[in-house]
Write a protein that holds these residues in place. Structure first.
Motif, short mmCIF file in Angstrom:
data_model
loop_
_atom_site.label_atom_id
_atom_site.label_comp_id
_atom_site.label_asym_id
_atom_site.label_seq_id
_atom_site.Cartn_x
_atom_site.Cartn_y
_atom_site.Cartn_z
N ILE A 188 0.84 -1.21 0.00
CA ILE A 188 0.00 0.00 0.00
C ILE A 188 0.87 1.25 0.00
N LEU A 189 1.88 1.25 0.85
CA LEU A 189 2.77 2.42 0.96
C LEU A 189 3.55 2.66 -0.34
N ALA A 190 3.96 1.58 -0.98
CA ALA A 190 4.73 1.71 -2.22
C ALA A 190 3.89 2.34 -3.33
N VAL A 191 2.60 2.02 -3.35
CA VAL A 191 1.72 2.50 -4.41
C VAL A 191 1.06 3.83 -4.05
N GLU A 192 0.56 3.93 -2.81
CA GLU A 192 -0.25 5.08 -2.41
C GLU A 192 0.51 6.13 -1.60
N GLY A 193 1.62 5.74 -1.02
CA GLY A 193 2.40 6.69 -0.24
C GLY A 193 2.05 6.76 1.22
N LYS A 194 0.85 6.32 1.55
CA LYS A 194 0.45 6.26 2.96
C LYS A 194 -0.69 5.27 3.13
N LEU A 195 -0.91 4.86 4.38
CA LEU A 195 -1.96 3.91 4.69
C LEU A 195 -3.30 4.61 4.82
N PRO A 196 -4.42 3.88 4.64
CA PRO A 196 -5.74 4.50 4.73
C PRO A 196 -6.23 4.74 6.15
#
Length: 474
Positions: A137-145
């Motif tokens: 998630i971090l690799a794609v979005e930069g942060k967690l939801p």
């Protein structure tokens, strides 16, 4: 909105790397009963939390093995607590197909590829998969939801004797959370899901009988067995004391008042039991645990009710005198055993220990020593909470209607999160399968078989749970 497709693609592309990370975690021993590799494993877990960007990572000393606190602040409106046990069971005396800390990738029919290691299923393998999913998630979005509070202990297999100390230290922070989420491989070998909304409590203790405390028999050391003609035996006394605790078949506990506080099932429980009757297949357990027949040959609803709502008294092991191979003609001076009692709502550890002491004293066994080891009460939550529904939604997306159990047969210190001091909703879940917990050849499935998910599908399920919860209405 998050790009779930790209997160899934990342998981697929990094499969080999993620398998290697699971193996790395499993290759680090962490046997709490022997204090073998515990601190090294805690340090490794600290590094994992740092690598996912936790702003706070602390090794927290307790009266026993260390706990770990970590916090990831995503500036999100919702906060979850995540529980981890990083300790595992001993392997001494077990015969494994492959060394238990080699974490070898092998075929284990019906699965083409599993990782075989102590802790693969319970619970380090699945926990590393959860961290893999967060990294994706971090690799794609930069942060967690969501914001995440990580609480890890190294004494679950000891009964979590110091977890309460740790939770109390951070309770003001933890009270700001909205719910508690555990993730792990939850599929049975046929691909079905057993989703428990509670856990039994447990009381673990030792009983000991000795010539010294009894005032009869050998006082200081084992003596030649020829002396039995004129000498009392602490072991025979102990056997009779143990036999008094249950009926002859060992299935009904004869301690006075033992069942008095057992809470009957609620209306919600009975609704769930009614649904379980339609889907529960005891044949899965027979194959998994290699058990041919159940107590009293129970089936159907009676079997479910017995498993869920019955407290238990179990002897884990008995030790005294000569227990090695061959013969040694001695009359032992001391004998002991380790037992556990599984507690159902509303039973308490203190209550059952008082009743056990009274039972032994009433029968004249005042000299038998009770040595408490660890214990905690049962806990139970509703399946109608947002976090539970987020997990159920994930299962249904994958074509699985979960079996929702009011309470599991096992125990973990859920009470600290769902009762005082935090009183938070809780759920656990995830795709994937493992087996042989606490047994030789423990394993975690890497390549699924069409029914059971492999590592990639399992990690995708963790991603789905997080986003389902993050987007749920408050």
């Amino acid at each position: 909105m998050a790009n779930l497709v790209k997160i899934y693609e990342y998981l697929e592309e990094h499969k080999l790397e993620h398998v290697a990370k699971v193996q790395e975690f499993l290759r680090q021993p962490s046997i709490s009963t022997e204090n073998k590799g515990i601190r090294e494993c805690a340090q490794l877990l600290k590094e994992y939390y740092r690598k996912i960007g936790c702003q706070e990572v602390e090794l927290v000393e307790t009266g026993g093995h260390p706990c770990i606190w970590a916090y990831y602040h995503a500036e999100a409106p919702k906060t979850l607590i995540n529980y981890c046990m990083y300790d595992v069971q001993p392997v001494a005396g077990e015969t494994w197909t492959h060394p238990p800390f080699e974490a070898k990738l092998v075929e284990k029919p019906p699965f083409k590829l599993v990782v075989m290691a102590r802790g693969a299923y319970n619970s380090k393998g699945g926990y590393r998969m959860w961290l893999n999913a967060l990294e994706a998630i971090l690799a794609v979005e930069g942060k967690l939801p969501v914001n995440l509070m990580f609480t890890a202990e190294g004494e679950e297999e000891l009964g979590s004797p110091h977890l309460a100390q740790f939770i109390h230290q951070y309770k003001e922070r933890l009270r700001r959370a909205d719910a508690v989420l555990n993730t792990g491989p939850s599929q049975q070998i046929d691909g079905s899901i057993r989703m428990a909304m509670g856990a039994k409590g447990i009381a673990e203790f030792e009983l000991e009988c000795s010539g010294h405390l009894w005032g009869r028999g050998p006082q200081e050391f084992d003596v030649h067995s020829s002396m039995k003609a004129i000498t009392d035996s602490p072991i025979w006394r102990f056997i009779h004391a143990l036999a008094s605790l249950t009926s002859l078949d060992g299935n009904t506990i004869r301690i006075e008042g033992f069942y008095d506080r057992v809470r009957p099932p609620t209306e919600e429980d009975l609704e769930l039991i009614g649904q379980l009757e339609k889907t529960f297949d005891p044949e899965v357990w027979r194959r998994t645990f290699k058990i041919d027949r159940w107590v009293d040959d129970l089936q159907g609803r009676e079997l479910l009710m017995k498993f869920i709502y019955s407290p238990t008294l179990n002897i884990q092991g008995i030790y005294g005198g000569h227990i090695g191979a061959g013969s040694k003609t001695v009359l032992p001076h001391k004998v002991a055993c380790t037992l556990d009692i599984r507690l159902v709502p509303d039973m308490t550890v203190d209550e059952v220990m008082v009743k056990l002491r009274a039972h032994l004293d009433k029968l004249g066994y005042t000299d038998i020593l009770i040595r408490p080891l660890a214990g905690y009460p049962p806990a139970k939550v509703s399946h109608k909470t947002d976090i539970a529904q987020a997990v159920i939604q994930m299962y249904r997306k994958n074509g699985i209607e979960p079996q929702i159990w009011p309470i599991s047969g096992g125990s973990w210190p859920m009470y600290l999160y769902c009762k005082d001091p935090l009183q938070l909703p809780y759920c656990s879940g995830g795709l994937g399968h493992g087996g042989n917990a606490h047994s030789p050849d423990e394993y975690l499935v890497i390549e699924g078989d069409g029914k059971v998910a492999g590592i990639v599908e399992a990690e995708k399920s963790y991603v789905d749970i997080l986003y389902n919860y993050a987007h749920s209405e408050p």
